[in-house]
Design a protein around this motif. Structure first.
Motif, PDB file in Angstrom:
ATOM      1  N   ALA A 150       0.833   7.599   5.357  1.00  0.00           N
ATOM      2  CA  ALA A 150      -0.401   6.828   5.185  1.00  0.00           C
ATOM      3  C   ALA A 150      -1.309   7.392   4.098  1.00  0.00           C
ATOM      4  O   ALA A 150      -2.385   6.847   3.857  1.00  0.00           O
ATOM      5  N   PHE A 151      -0.851   8.440   3.427  1.00  0.00           N
ATOM      6  CA  PHE A 151      -1.754   9.140   2.514  1.00  0.00           C
ATOM      7  C   PHE A 151      -2.218   8.246   1.369  1.00  0.00           C
ATOM      8  O   PHE A 151      -3.384   8.286   0.969  1.00  0.00           O
ATOM      9  N   ASP A 203      -9.144  -2.847   8.782  1.00  0.00           N
ATOM     10  CA  ASP A 203      -7.898  -2.853   9.561  1.00  0.00           C
ATOM     11  C   ASP A 203      -7.321  -1.427   9.572  1.00  0.00           C
ATOM     12  O   ASP A 203      -6.355  -1.107   8.889  1.00  0.00           O
ATOM     13  N   VAL A 204      -7.920  -0.568  10.379  1.00  0.00           N
ATOM     14  CA  VAL A 204      -7.583   0.854  10.370  1.00  0.00           C
ATOM     15  C   VAL A 204      -6.237   1.088  11.057  1.00  0.00           C
ATOM     16  O   VAL A 204      -5.978   0.560  12.140  1.00  0.00           O
ATOM     17  N   ASN A 205      -5.404   1.883  10.421  1.00  0.00           N
ATOM     18  CA  ASN A 205      -4.124   2.294  11.004  1.00  0.00           C
ATOM     19  C   ASN A 205      -4.344   3.622  11.741  1.00  0.00           C
ATOM     20  O   ASN A 205      -4.258   4.697  11.143  1.00  0.00           O
ATOM     21  N   TRP A 206      -4.617   3.531  13.027  1.00  0.00           N
ATOM     22  CA  TRP A 206      -4.929   4.750  13.788  1.00  0.00           C
ATOM     23  C   TRP A 206      -3.742   5.689  13.895  1.00  0.00           C
ATOM     24  O   TRP A 206      -3.903   6.901  14.061  1.00  0.00           O
ATOM     25  N   ASN A 207      -2.531   5.122  13.810  1.00  0.00           N
ATOM     26  CA  ASN A 207      -1.333   5.984  13.843  1.00  0.00           C
ATOM     27  C   ASN A 207      -1.176   6.810  12.566  1.00  0.00           C
ATOM     28  O   ASN A 207      -0.351   7.724  12.512  1.00  0.00           O
ATOM     29  N   GLY A 208      -1.973   6.461  11.537  1.00  0.00           N
ATOM     30  CA  GLY A 208      -1.904   7.218  10.291  1.00  0.00           C
ATOM     31  C   GLY A 208      -2.769   8.463  10.314  1.00  0.00           C
ATOM     32  O   GLY A 208      -2.813   9.193   9.318  1.00  0.00           O
ATOM     33  N   LEU A 209      -3.486   8.693  11.426  1.00  0.00           N
ATOM     34  CA  LEU A 209      -4.300   9.894  11.560  1.00  0.00           C
ATOM     35  C   LEU A 209      -3.574  10.927  12.416  1.00  0.00           C
ATOM     36  O   LEU A 209      -2.954  10.574  13.424  1.00  0.00           O
ATOM     37  N   ARG A 229       6.632  -8.189  -0.668  1.00  0.00           N
ATOM     38  CA  ARG A 229       5.783  -7.129  -1.217  1.00  0.00           C
ATOM     39  C   ARG A 229       4.972  -6.474  -0.103  1.00  0.00           C
ATOM     40  O   ARG A 229       4.620  -7.136   0.885  1.00  0.00           O
ATOM     41  N   THR A 230       4.676  -5.218  -0.247  1.00  0.00           N
ATOM     42  CA  THR A 230       3.843  -4.491   0.710  1.00  0.00           C
ATOM     43  C   THR A 230       2.394  -4.544   0.250  1.00  0.00           C
ATOM     44  O   THR A 230       2.062  -4.118  -0.866  1.00  0.00           O
ATOM     45  N   VAL A 231       1.552  -5.127   1.097  1.00  0.00           N
ATOM     46  CA  VAL A 231       0.125  -5.253   0.742  1.00  0.00           C
ATOM     47  C   VAL A 231      -0.710  -4.604   1.840  1.00  0.00           C
ATOM     48  O   VAL A 231      -0.317  -4.548   3.019  1.00  0.00           O
ATOM     49  N   ASN A 232      -1.861  -4.120   1.441  1.00  0.00           N
ATOM     50  CA  ASN A 232      -2.787  -3.504   2.399  1.00  0.00           C
ATOM     51  C   ASN A 232      -3.585  -4.575   3.125  1.00  0.00           C
ATOM     52  O   ASN A 232      -3.907  -5.635   2.566  1.00  0.00           O
ATOM     53  N   GLY A 233      -3.927  -4.282   4.378  1.00  0.00           N
ATOM     54  CA  GLY A 233      -4.824  -5.138   5.114  1.00  0.00           C
ATOM     55  C   GLY A 233      -6.254  -4.952   4.618  1.00  0.00           C
ATOM     56  O   GLY A 233      -6.518  -4.177   3.688  1.00  0.00           O
ATOM     57  N   PRO A 242      -6.816   5.485   6.737  1.00  0.00           N
ATOM     58  CA  PRO A 242      -5.557   4.748   6.532  1.00  0.00           C
ATOM     59  C   PRO A 242      -5.683   3.289   6.958  1.00  0.00           C
ATOM     60  O   PRO A 242      -6.336   2.972   7.956  1.00  0.00           O
ATOM     61  N   ILE A 243      -5.052   2.417   6.213  1.00  0.00           N
ATOM     62  CA  ILE A 243      -5.129   0.976   6.464  1.00  0.00           C
ATOM     63  C   ILE A 243      -3.725   0.454   6.751  1.00  0.00           C
ATOM     64  O   ILE A 243      -2.738   0.885   6.132  1.00  0.00           O
ATOM     65  N   ASN A 244      -3.623  -0.481   7.704  1.00  0.00           N
ATOM     66  CA  ASN A 244      -2.331  -1.085   8.013  1.00  0.00           C
ATOM     67  C   ASN A 244      -1.792  -1.845   6.808  1.00  0.00           C
ATOM     68  O   ASN A 244      -2.562  -2.454   6.040  1.00  0.00           O
TER      69      ASN A 244
END
Length: 297
Positions: free
Chosen positions: A43-44, A68-74, A60-64, A51-53
């Motif tokens: 998630a860096f 839209d916080v990606n809590w698993n990225g912490l 394509r990979t796009v950010n939310g 970090p954003i989901n």
């Protein structure tokens, strides 16, 4: 009673709005550092801060959106790996030892040197004072080669003494304390102490040192911060990894083929925590010492 008028409110807004903007700009790198220290490797690079989901859209990979916080990225793994896999604890001890000893000895040496140049008459005093002044304008990088050669002759390479001894009486500190003694310590008080039978050493520690206490606090902080953040000197003088201070140890975390940026950010965050605590403790003396020098110098 203080009255609030539209003119005074406008004046305060003109002052505080730019200050707030500059404060936010100053804190942005610190916020980036804090968030990056707690992000996983995956998630860096998703965002500069939290970090954003991410989602797959049309291959394509796009950010939310930003919320839209990606809590698993912490994670706390960066700090766990930092203290269990890199030996950062030894580097913290090395930095604390170098910064503490250097700041104490440099402050003592500078205070004694400045006091001697300010209050004693001896042959060569003017020459030494001018030499100290000229030394202030010489960039430190130009002195690295001759300092290295001198330490080689003295057999102090790859030792903590090789970093501490050259910093025991810096020209900047000697001149700073000379000015502080000239403006804060009256000759009449020193003469009164000598008439009462006070020795020169006791005169210095019981009368001079308390009178320049704000400058002592400021210089201790300046020296501690400079030594703690010093990277070039230890990188050149020290060769044994077990002796590396924190600044060099964090730089050594960069891998040849893979770099754990989260762990580097965690190491950087750990490296600034002690100096931040020291600044909060000594900020009053630091500001008083600088203000005293600015007004009376």
């Amino acid at each position: 009673m203080h009255s609030t008028t539209p003119a005074s409110v406008s004046k305060q807004l003109l002052i505080y709005i730019p200050l707030t903007v500059f404060a936010v700009l100053t804190l942005i790198p610190f916020a980036y550092l804090v968030f990056s220290a707690f992000k996983t490797q995956e998630a860096f690079f998703t965002s500069p801060f939290w970090p954003i989901n991410q989602y797959e859209v049309d291959g394509r990979t796009v950010n939310g959106p930003w919320y839209d916080v990606n809590w698993n990225g912490l994670t706390l793994d960066n700090f766990i790996n930092l203290f269990t896999m890199t030996g950062i604890g030894r580097a913290v001890v090395n930095s604390a030892f170098l910064a503490s000893v250097t700041s104490i000895l440099a402050t003592l040496g500078s205070a004694m040197g400045g006091y001697a140049l300010a209050k004693y008459e001896f042959p060569g005093r003017r020459l030494i004072t001018n030499t100290v002044l000229i030394s202030l304008v010489i960039p430190g990088a130009l002195l690295l080669a001759p300092t290295y050669q001198l330490l080689y002759w003295m057999g102090l390479l790859d030792s903590f003494a090789g970093l501490i001894v050259p910093a025991m009486a810096p020209a900047f500190g000697v001149y700073l304390f000379r000015q502080a003694v000239l403006t804060s310590v009256p000759d009449a008080m020193l003469e009164a102490g000598r008439i009462d039978g006070c020795s020169e050493m006791r005169l210095f520690f019981t009368m001079v040192v308390p009178m320049v206490k704000p400058m002592i606090g400021a210089f201790v902080l300046i020296t501690f911060l400079g030594t703690w953040n010093n990277f070039i000197g230890p990188q050149i003088i020290l060769q044994t990894p077990e002796k590396f201070p924190l600044a060099v140890a964090v730089a050594q975390m960069r891998g040849l083929y893979n770099t754990d940026y989260g762990m580097i950010m965690a190491g950087t965050l750990v490296s600034i925590a002690p100096v931040l605590a020291l600044f909060l403790m000594l900020q009053r003396d630091f500001i008083a010492g600088l203000t005293s020098g600015a007004v009376k110098g």
